[in-house]
Design a protein around this motif. Structure first.
Motif, short mmCIF file in Angstrom:
data_model
loop_
_atom_site.label_atom_id
_atom_site.label_comp_id
_atom_site.label_asym_id
_atom_site.label_seq_id
_atom_site.Cartn_x
_atom_site.Cartn_y
_atom_site.Cartn_z
N LYS A 10 1.00 -1.28 -0.11
CA LYS A 10 -0.09 -0.19 0.07
C LYS A 10 0.97 1.06 0.14
O LYS A 10 1.65 1.35 0.92
N ASP A 61 -0.25 0.31 -5.72
CA ASP A 61 -0.64 -0.46 -4.71
C ASP A 61 -0.37 -1.73 -5.47
O ASP A 61 -0.84 -2.00 -6.77
N PRO A 142 -3.29 5.41 -7.00
CA PRO A 142 -3.41 5.56 -5.61
C PRO A 142 -2.99 7.21 -5.21
O PRO A 142 -2.48 7.77 -5.92
N THR A 150 4.59 3.97 3.41
CA THR A 150 4.39 2.82 2.54
C THR A 150 4.31 1.65 3.24
O THR A 150 5.31 1.35 4.16
#
Length: 311
Positions: A10, A61, A142, A150
């Protein structure tokens, strides 16, 4: 989302300085999950792909789908991922292609991508550039918050759904164990998906075991590939406790009377490791040198643990 799906990365605002970690996390995941093994070409392609996507598209992502046979690159929403690209690494011939059904592909690119081609940096650079030529992909990027971190997920965790707000505690261990992750990757590269004592096993049942204990080694030395055996979890525990011993001639001893009464373990006593099929192509070291270093580590371990090197 199906239970087998997992979010791997992510993105946060620090993503550009975390690219190396992302590469290694994806390779580790593919090595663990691949039934037939991951080729050097696929691993090199992943390294190139992470950099190329960041340079051309931006931070993406990354998650899995289709029983962990694919990597998806794009943007997450709760319970729904909006992919731009897909890498199918489990197939006999891995493929990378523009994601989505035909109508989505047509929005993402004008290129004819219905027939995915074998992994090729030259060809797939064109695929990425083809997506960049249209603006639709931007709706699938994203949007990391300023100063956000992160998250690289613990690859041993299975998620019942994709969470847009992952728990930081679940991800920090993956970063803190970066060296252990590389260690595990190299163990699978060298030994394949096999316990060195008992043979084939699911990746989830295998662990990279230190020969000379981590606490007894300098950090860099501890994680050398010649300080490692790939072992089934139960064998790993018994090896660490000294109930199973391997000498520098690769002979195995069961050092526990109770185990010697159990068929599954007593048959190991007196056996010899078969290291004829080890794969050293990714390490840049000869087999004779690797075996020499491996024997040195075994001698050091047995001397440290038992005060002698021959049993």
């Amino acid at each position: 989302m199906q239970d087998s799906e997992r979010l791997l990365v992510k993105v946060g605002s620090d993503f550009p300085v975390r690219l190396k970690e992302v590469e290694e996390a994806l390779i580790l995941f593919c090595v663990q999950e691949s039934v037939g093994g991951v080729s050097e070409n696929t691993m090199e392609f992943i390294k190139w792909l992470v950099k190329a996507l960041h340079k051309q598209i931006g931070a993406l992502d990354i998650w899995t789908r289709e029983n962990n046979s694919r990597l998806e690159f794009g943007r997450f929403k709760p319970n729904k991922g909006l992919a731009i690209f897909t890498l199918n690494f489990q197939s006999k011939h891995p493929r990378f292609y523009v994601a989505g059904i035909k109508s989505v592909k047509e929005k993402l690119t004008d290129m004819q991508v219905e027939k995915a081609k074998p992994l090729s940096i030259a060809y797939h650079r064109k695929i990425i550039n083809g997506v960049c030529a249209k603006d639709y992909y931007k709706s699938r990027l994203p949007d990391p918050e300023e100063q956000s971190e992160t998250f690289i997920f613990n690859l041993q965790l299975k998620c019942s759904r994709i969470d847009a707000n992952p728990n930081k505690q679940n991800t920090s261990s993956a970063r803190d164990s970066d060296a252990q992750g590389k260690f595990r990757i190299n163990a699978f590269r060298v030994y394949g998906r096999k316990c060195i004592l008992t043979g084939d096993a699911p990746a989830s049942a295998l662990e990279a075991a230190h020969i000379v204990a981590h606490k007894a080694s300098v950090l860099d030395e501890s994680f050398h590939p010649w300080n490692c055996f790939l072992l089934r979890k139960d064998i790993h525990g018994l090896y660490d406790s000294g109930d199973i011993i391997i000498d520098s001639d690769f002979k195995v001893f069961v050092n526990n009377e109770e185990l010697n009464e159990m068929d599954s373990y007593k048959n190991l006593d007196g056996s010899e490791l078969n290291i004829s099929n080890i794969n050293l192509s990714a390490l840049g070291i000869s087999k004779s040198k690797f075996i020499e270093l491996l024997k040195n580590q075994l001698n050091k371990r047995n001397n440290d643990m038992f005060g002698k090197v021959i049993f």
